[in-house]
Write a protein that holds these residues in place. Structure first.
Motif, mmCIF file in Angstrom:
data_model
loop_
_atom_site.group_PDB
_atom_site.id
_atom_site.type_symbol
_atom_site.label_atom_id
_atom_site.label_comp_id
_atom_site.label_asym_id
_atom_site.label_seq_id
_atom_site.Cartn_x
_atom_site.Cartn_y
_atom_site.Cartn_z
ATOM 1 N N VAL A 109 0.811 -1.388 0.068
ATOM 2 C CA VAL A 109 0.096 0.042 -0.022
ATOM 3 C C VAL A 109 1.010 1.171 -0.352
ATOM 4 C CG1 VAL A 109 -1.612 1.387 1.452
ATOM 5 C CG2 VAL A 109 -1.990 -1.154 1.043
ATOM 6 N N MET A 110 1.801 1.190 0.916
ATOM 7 C CA MET A 110 2.619 2.480 1.095
ATOM 8 C C MET A 110 3.966 2.539 0.162
ATOM 9 S SD MET A 110 0.459 4.109 2.783
ATOM 10 C CE MET A 110 1.606 5.491 3.216
ATOM 11 N N VAL A 111 3.964 1.694 -0.640
ATOM 12 C CA VAL A 111 5.333 1.343 -1.605
ATOM 13 C C VAL A 111 5.098 2.052 -2.881
ATOM 14 C CG1 VAL A 111 6.902 -0.119 -2.534
ATOM 15 C CG2 VAL A 111 5.997 -0.489 -0.243
ATOM 16 N N ASN A 112 6.009 3.034 -3.515
ATOM 17 C CA ASN A 112 5.702 3.511 -4.887
ATOM 18 C C ASN A 112 6.055 2.413 -5.880
ATOM 19 O OD1 ASN A 112 6.233 4.614 -7.407
ATOM 20 N ND2 ASN A 112 6.740 6.588 -6.387
ATOM 21 N N GLN A 113 4.957 1.727 -6.234
ATOM 22 C CA GLN A 113 5.262 0.352 -7.236
ATOM 23 C C GLN A 113 6.379 0.658 -8.456
ATOM 24 O OE1 GLN A 113 4.199 -2.571 -6.131
ATOM 25 N NE2 GLN A 113 3.898 -1.674 -4.330
ATOM 26 N N GLU A 114 6.010 1.824 -8.863
ATOM 27 C CA GLU A 114 6.804 2.095 -10.319
ATOM 28 C C GLU A 114 8.402 2.243 -9.707
ATOM 29 O OE1 GLU A 114 7.241 5.462 -13.809
ATOM 30 O OE2 GLU A 114 5.396 5.593 -12.312
ATOM 31 N N VAL A 115 8.743 3.065 -8.679
ATOM 32 C CA VAL A 115 10.064 3.085 -8.210
ATOM 33 C C VAL A 115 10.811 1.804 -7.644
ATOM 34 C CG1 VAL A 115 11.631 4.205 -6.718
ATOM 35 C CG2 VAL A 115 9.717 5.645 -7.797
ATOM 36 N N ALA A 116 9.650 1.012 -7.294
ATOM 37 C CA ALA A 116 10.135 -0.156 -6.262
ATOM 38 C C ALA A 116 10.325 -1.396 -7.160
ATOM 39 C CB ALA A 116 9.369 -0.505 -4.971
ATOM 40 N N ALA A 117 9.610 -1.517 -8.465
ATOM 41 C CA ALA A 117 9.700 -2.502 -9.226
ATOM 42 C C ALA A 117 11.054 -3.249 -9.530
ATOM 43 C CB ALA A 117 8.969 -2.031 -10.614
ATOM 44 N N GLY A 118 11.165 -4.360 -9.273
ATOM 45 C CA GLY A 118 12.383 -5.185 -9.457
ATOM 46 C C GLY A 118 13.619 -5.016 -8.483
ATOM 47 N N LEU A 119 13.213 -4.085 -7.456
ATOM 48 C CA LEU A 119 14.326 -3.961 -6.431
ATOM 49 C C LEU A 119 14.203 -4.799 -5.348
ATOM 50 C CD1 LEU A 119 16.361 -1.998 -5.204
ATOM 51 C CD2 LEU A 119 14.558 -0.929 -3.828
ATOM 52 N N HIS A 120 15.385 -5.446 -4.943
ATOM 53 C CA HIS A 120 15.392 -6.352 -4.059
ATOM 54 C C HIS A 120 16.427 -5.746 -2.984
ATOM 55 C CE1 HIS A 120 12.820 -9.247 -6.315
ATOM 56 N NE2 HIS A 120 13.739 -9.022 -7.285
ATOM 57 N N ALA A 121 15.858 -5.177 -2.143
ATOM 58 C CA ALA A 121 16.941 -4.524 -1.094
ATOM 59 C C ALA A 121 16.690 -4.564 0.384
ATOM 60 C CB ALA A 121 17.247 -3.056 -1.320
ATOM 61 N N THR A 122 17.588 -4.704 1.416
ATOM 62 C CA THR A 122 17.309 -4.662 2.879
ATOM 63 C C THR A 122 17.853 -3.386 3.408
ATOM 64 O OG1 THR A 122 17.120 -7.081 2.613
ATOM 65 C CG2 THR A 122 17.241 -5.966 4.802
ATOM 66 N N TYR A 123 16.949 -2.507 4.312
ATOM 67 C CA TYR A 123 17.519 -1.637 5.005
ATOM 68 C C TYR A 123 17.340 -1.844 6.312
ATOM 69 C CZ TYR A 123 17.055 1.252 0.580
ATOM 70 O OH TYR A 123 17.148 1.883 -0.695
#
Length: 291
Positions: free
Chosen positions: A198-212
């Motif tokens: 819900v709170m993730v920008n799907q366009e920007v986050a598409a394909g990203l695999h990252a851990t913070y």
């Protein structure tokens, strides 16, 4: 139905004491402002921000009591009329709040300060239940604990106090321990309760695999795992992380709500990135959607 039963170790009694302090600060500020018509937040003046804060102090306590009219002045077209007061999704909240502020013409800061104080006194008197008792939050089908609702009110009072003070040309300090309570006890549980996308920008986050790993000074540690548009938030573990963000909680709160830029906080060394992919810190704000 999405549930969140814990607010990451935030002490409920301490959060209520913090809330009482912040209400006193905000009410005192409101009574001292000379120009209530000064621009403050988007299209709102100082007085309109104060009105919004007074309405938050009606809505959230109503939710704590299990009432379904927490945002009763919202346009009915935004709601299922069988359950007035709950939103279909979080993205209608902006129009709801704007409509609510327009619906009440009161702009006298003394009157609004008294409303907030009276509502805070009633809320802090208790009697609503235990810290982790679940209540439906703003969105139909989303539940959070009473502890989280207290930290929600703390968030509203701190951030909008900052808005009004800044509009009045004042420096307005945010107590780091109170800001840490907001992040640990409201921001993180709210993100979890709303669901992984819900709170993730799907366009920007598409394909990203990252851990913070978010390390809040004086507060908690939270591992944010992005997986192709999905976000999960975990407790620290043996899972390797790409980027560690160590944050002063007061600066973090203002960055989260877009009152100051991440770049400013980084320059001031109030947000510090480390880890094997420290550069990923610069992408984090764009990955999130904020109402």
């Amino acid at each position: 139905m999405t549930l969140i039963r814990r607010s990451h170790g935030v002490d409920w009694e301490k959060s209520k004491r913090a809330l009482k302090t912040e209400v006193g600060r905000a009410a005192g500020l409101m009574r001292s402002i000379k120009n209530p018509d000064a621009p403050a937040l988007g299209e709102w003046s100082v007085a309109e921000v104060a009105m919004h804060l007074s309405q938050a102090w009606a809505a959230v306590p109503a939710l704590a009591k299990g009432e379904v009219t927490g945002t009763s002045s919202a346009p009915t077209s935004l709601h299922d009329t069988r359950r007035p007061g709950f939103l279909d999704d979080i993205w209608t909240l902006g129009e709801v709040t704007r409509h609510s502020v327009r619906s009440d013409p009161e702009r006298d800061l003394e009157v609004l300060a008294r409303r907030i104080e009276n509502r805070a006194t009633a809320y802090l008197a208790g009697g609503h239940g235990e810290a982790d008792d679940l209540r439906t939050w703003l969105v139909e089908g989303v539940e959070v604990g009473l502890r989280t609702l207290t930290c929600h009110l703390l968030n509203e009072t701190i951030v909008h106090g900052w808005d009004m003070a800044t509009a009045d040309g004042r420096q307005w300090g945010i107590t780091p321990a109170h800001a840490a309570m907001v992040f640990d006890g409201f921001v993180v549980p709210a993100l979890q309760a709303l669901g992984p996308r819900v709170m993730v920008n799907q366009e920007v986050a598409a394909g990203l695999h990252a851990t913070y790993e978010m390390r809040v000074k004086g507060g908690g540690r939270h591992v944010f795992v992005f997986d192709d548009g999905s976000l999960s938030i975990e407790a620290p573990s043996s899972r390797p992380v790409d980027c560690i963000v160590t944050a002063d909680p007061d600066a973090l709160l203002l960055v989260v709500w877009k009152r100051v830029t991440q770049a400013k906080a980084i320059v001031e060394r109030r947000l510090v990135a480390s880890g094997p992919k420290a550069w990923l810190a610069t992408r984090l704000p764009a990955l999130m959607r904020i109402t």
